[in-house]
Each structure stands twice: as C-alpha cells, then as structure tokens.
Design a protein around this motif. Structure first.
Motif, PDB file in Angstrom:
ATOM      1  N   UNK A  85       0.956  -1.148  -0.061  1.00  0.00           N
ATOM      2  CA  UNK A  85      -0.442   0.045  -0.294  1.00  0.00           C
ATOM      3  C   UNK A  85       0.965   1.418   0.010  1.00  0.00           C
ATOM      4  N   UNK A  86       1.435   1.397  -0.963  1.00  0.00           N
ATOM      5  CA  UNK A  86       2.095   2.732  -1.436  1.00  0.00           C
ATOM      6  C   UNK A  86       1.385   4.069  -1.341  1.00  0.00           C
ATOM      7  N   UNK A  87      -0.141   3.916  -1.223  1.00  0.00           N
ATOM      8  CA  UNK A  87      -0.745   5.215  -0.701  1.00  0.00           C
ATOM      9  C   UNK A  87      -0.386   5.572   1.027  1.00  0.00           C
ATOM     10  N   UNK A  88      -0.211   5.215   1.852  1.00  0.00           N
ATOM     11  CA  UNK A  88      -0.487   4.828   3.149  1.00  0.00           C
ATOM     12  C   UNK A  88       1.415   4.927   3.833  1.00  0.00           C
ATOM     13  N   UNK A  89       1.916   3.681   2.705  1.00  0.00           N
ATOM     14  CA  UNK A  89       3.414   4.127   3.601  1.00  0.00           C
ATOM     15  C   UNK A  89       4.093   4.522   2.831  1.00  0.00           C
ATOM     16  N   UNK A  90       4.171   6.219   2.796  1.00  0.00           N
ATOM     17  CA  UNK A  90       5.542   6.662   1.961  1.00  0.00           C
ATOM     18  C   UNK A  90       7.115   6.566   2.390  1.00  0.00           C
ATOM     19  N   UNK A 157       9.172   4.293   6.395  1.00  0.00           N
ATOM     20  CA  UNK A 157       8.379   4.702   5.297  1.00  0.00           C
ATOM     21  C   UNK A 157       8.504   6.195   6.910  1.00  0.00           C
ATOM     22  N   UNK A 158       8.090   6.963   5.921  1.00  0.00           N
ATOM     23  CA  UNK A 158       7.541   8.392   6.595  1.00  0.00           C
ATOM     24  C   UNK A 158       6.031   8.201   7.438  1.00  0.00           C
ATOM     25  N   UNK A 159       6.586   9.630   8.427  1.00  0.00           N
ATOM     26  CA  UNK A 159       5.323   8.954   9.919  1.00  0.00           C
ATOM     27  C   UNK A 159       4.706  10.158   9.041  1.00  0.00           C
ATOM     28  N   UNK A 160       3.194   8.708   8.814  1.00  0.00           N
ATOM     29  CA  UNK A 160       1.772   9.361   7.986  1.00  0.00           C
ATOM     30  C   UNK A 160       1.514  10.552   7.301  1.00  0.00           C
ATOM     31  N   UNK A 161       3.050  11.138   6.484  1.00  0.00           N
ATOM     32  CA  UNK A 161       2.300  12.508   5.960  1.00  0.00           C
ATOM     33  C   UNK A 161       0.950  13.095   5.590  1.00  0.00           C
ATOM     34  N   UNK A 162      -0.538  11.974   5.462  1.00  0.00           N
ATOM     35  CA  UNK A 162      -1.623  12.661   5.341  1.00  0.00           C
ATOM     36  C   UNK A 162      -2.131  13.093   6.890  1.00  0.00           C
ATOM     37  N   UNK A 163      -1.318  12.823   7.537  1.00  0.00           N
ATOM     38  CA  UNK A 163      -1.868  12.858   9.027  1.00  0.00           C
ATOM     39  C   UNK A 163      -2.846  14.370   9.204  1.00  0.00           C
TER      40      UNK A 163
END
Length: 371
Positions: A85-90, A157-163
C-alpha cells in the motif's frame, strides 16, 4: 447524537491492527448511525487513527471520514502485481516530502476526468476507471520519489504525511469524550498515556511508530514507538496504578471493546514472501491481544472477594461475517478487501447495538434527530 438518560458511563477501547482496520471504521460508522455516545475512548495503534477520524476529522463529517478510510486500499488489478500500500506507506526523507508536495499540487491542477460529459453517462464504470487511474498515478509518483532511505535508517516509511490533512487537532481538546492514546517510551522503558488536552500530531505519530516500518518518534528529547506493539489494547485509563493511584475512570460501568487482532484465524500459512512478512508482525500480536484481555478481566475487572465484575465488558464480534474463503486475504491492503471489511464491521456494529441497546442507550440517528 443524543445523550441517553438512564444508562451509566460508557467507555470504548479501540485496539491496534492496520491492514484490517476498516473493520473498526465500519463498526464506528454503525455507532454513529445508532446514536451512541461514549464518555471515555481509549485507543492504541491504528485504533488511534480510527478513533480520531470518529471524533475529530478535518473538513468532513465523522461518517464520511470513516468511509473514506475504506478507500485507501489499492485497486485490485494493481495490488495483484504489486501487493504494497504505497498510498499509506510513503518513502521517508525531506526530498521525498518536497517531491510529494510538488506532485500533489500538479495533480490538483490537472483537469478532472469527470468533466467529460460522455463519461458521466457511465457513472459506476467511470468511477471504477478513475479510481484505477488515480491509483496508477500514485504508484508512478511513489516509484519516482527520491528518498534518503539507507542502511543507517531507523524505519522504512515516512511518519503518516497525510495526518494533518485528516485530523483536526484544534478540535481534539474540545471533543466531548475523554480520549487517550498510548506509546512506549524506549528511553524510560515504560508506557506513556496521553489525554486529549496533550495530544498533537507528534503524539499520534509516536503512537503509530511501529518498529521497522517507522523510526521512533522523538518528543521532548525522548523516543517513542507504537504502544500497540506491546499493549494492543489500551486498558490503562480503567486500571488502578501499581503505586496505589486510582483508575482514571472508575465511573465507567460498561466497556465496549473493538479488537481486530485477538483471533487465531489470523495465524495461517502465508501465500507469498510479502504475506509472510505481514504475518510475522501480526502473529505475536494475536497472542498479546488475547492475553491482555484475559489479564484485564481476571486481575483488574474482577472483585477478588466476591468474584463479580467491576464493570460490564462487551466485545463486538467484528469478524463474525468474514467469509471463510476470504480469510487468506483478510490482511490485504486491496480495495476490495478494505471495502468488504468495512461492510462486515458495519453489520457487526449494527448487530451489536441491537443486541445491547438497553446497556448502550442507543437510538438510531434518525430517531434521535426527530426527538
């Protein structure tokens, strides 16, 4: 929602578990539909994000925020080829962050496919095609993204960039229920619990910093990892301290538990190498979750003299309607799995509300509004 008279204080414990978290999202959407209000919510791991979408979403209603979470899965045709899931794990790093910001600005400036009047004649087919198109674009964006990931990195991964685009952190202190999240302090070797007046984006990222996936999150010079990696269910607000301190909320007399990890059916033969890696994470959490619930019930929720329960515990059977043939795929991040689990969770939530209506004081949202 309408506060119901005649019932005691109601608590909700939302457990961890990311891939099948739409089970929780569906159940929470059902609670909204039934007009249930919780006085205290305690969450861990992915349950933290689900709980905040339920109580403090940004720019949309809680119901819409929970339904949108079911849309973060990857289109099945892509997931079969690339089951990540590349949409969540950046990808992590400052270059990746700048790249994502630039790419999203360009995407927003592109003309929408929905502007084609011919395509609008085929609404569902068009919606499916646009979803696949968007997912392919996200895959291309992720593949081309730069990153500073290297052998010295502390997480993939980046830490939840969409948060911050998903949660209204200004609204968190003002939410009606008390709200708690946990994270483990690796410097002090102790679990940390934060209440709603302390919670910011960094605290949520700390509560979701699962080892290897994410680097520990630093807050005030100390490092934290996901609380659910050790305590999959955050019962802490309902437990007296070992130092004699009383429980934060002894007034809660009914505790509802949303758990998606404590099921032995999650432990099974993997289908491929990636599935084996996912199950290597989930397998120990299954036993931790089951042990935590037994420990809480026996040591913290049972009067040692009378043997009576201190509070009523009600567990939502979230996985009751998962088809037997679907269990091998239940941890997939595919669009079909995430939507299927949302629907299963929603039905389980409705059935739970109907079964325990008296204890929950639930009133369907339409009836509550009419009253």
């Amino acid at each position: 929602m309408n506060k119901q008279q005649g019932r005691g204080k109601l608590g909700l414990v939302i457990g961890g578990g990311a891939p099948n978290s739409t089970l929780i999202a569906g159940a929470l959407a059902a609670f909204l539909a039934e007009g249930i209000e919780f006085d205290v919510i305690s969450a861990s791991g992915a349950g933290v994000l689900m709980g905040l979408l339920y109580t403090a979403p940004r720019d949309v209603s809680p119901r819409e925020a929970l339904m949108r979470w079911a849309e973060v899965g990857v289109a099945d045709s892509i997931y079969k080829l690339f089951p990540v899931n590349y949409k969540v794990f950046k990808k992590p790093g400052s270059q990746a962050e700048s790249y994502r910001d630039s790419f999203m600005q360009q995407m927003q400036g592109m003309p929408a496919m929905s502007s084609n009047p011919f395509a609008q004649m085929f609404t569902q087919q068009f919606a499916d095609a646009q979803t696949k198109w968007n997912d392919w674009m996200h895959l291309m964006m992720s593949a081309m993204s730069p990153s500073d990931l290297n052998s010295g990195s502390l997480g993939l991964c980046a830490h939840l960039p969409f948060l911050e685009q998903s949660i209204d952190f200004d609204a968190v202190p003002r939410m009606a229920p008390e709200f708690y999240i946990n994270a483990y302090n690796v410097d002090r070797h102790q679990m940390q619990v934060w209440g709603k007046h302390e919670i910011g984006a960094a605290h949520v990222r700390a509560s979701l910093s699962f080892p290897f996936l994410y680097a520990p999150t630093e807050i005030d010079g100390e490092n934290y990892i996901e609380g659910a990696a050790l305590d999959t269910l955050n019962f802490d607000p309902f437990i007296a301290g070992s130092d004699g301190q009383p429980a934060r909320h002894p007034e809660v007399d009914t505790l509802v538990v949303l758990d998606i990890l404590g099921d032995d059916r999650l432990i099974r033969k993997p289908r491929n190498l990636y599935d084996a890696w996912v199950r290597s994470i989930i397998t120990p959490l299954v036993k931790i979750s089951k042990a935590e619930q037994r420990l809480f019930e026996l040591e913290h929720n049972t009067d040692p003299v009378t043997g009576a329960q201190r509070r009523r515990m009600l567990k939502v059977d979230l996985m009751r309607d998962v088809p037997e043939q679907h269990w091998p795929e239940v941890l997939d991040w595919s669009s079909s799995n995430m939507q299927r689990l949302f629907d299963v969770g929603y039905r389980a939530g409705l059935a739970f509300c109907q079964q325990h209506r008296e204890q929950l004081g639930s009133v369907p949202a339409d009836a509550a509004l009419a009253a």
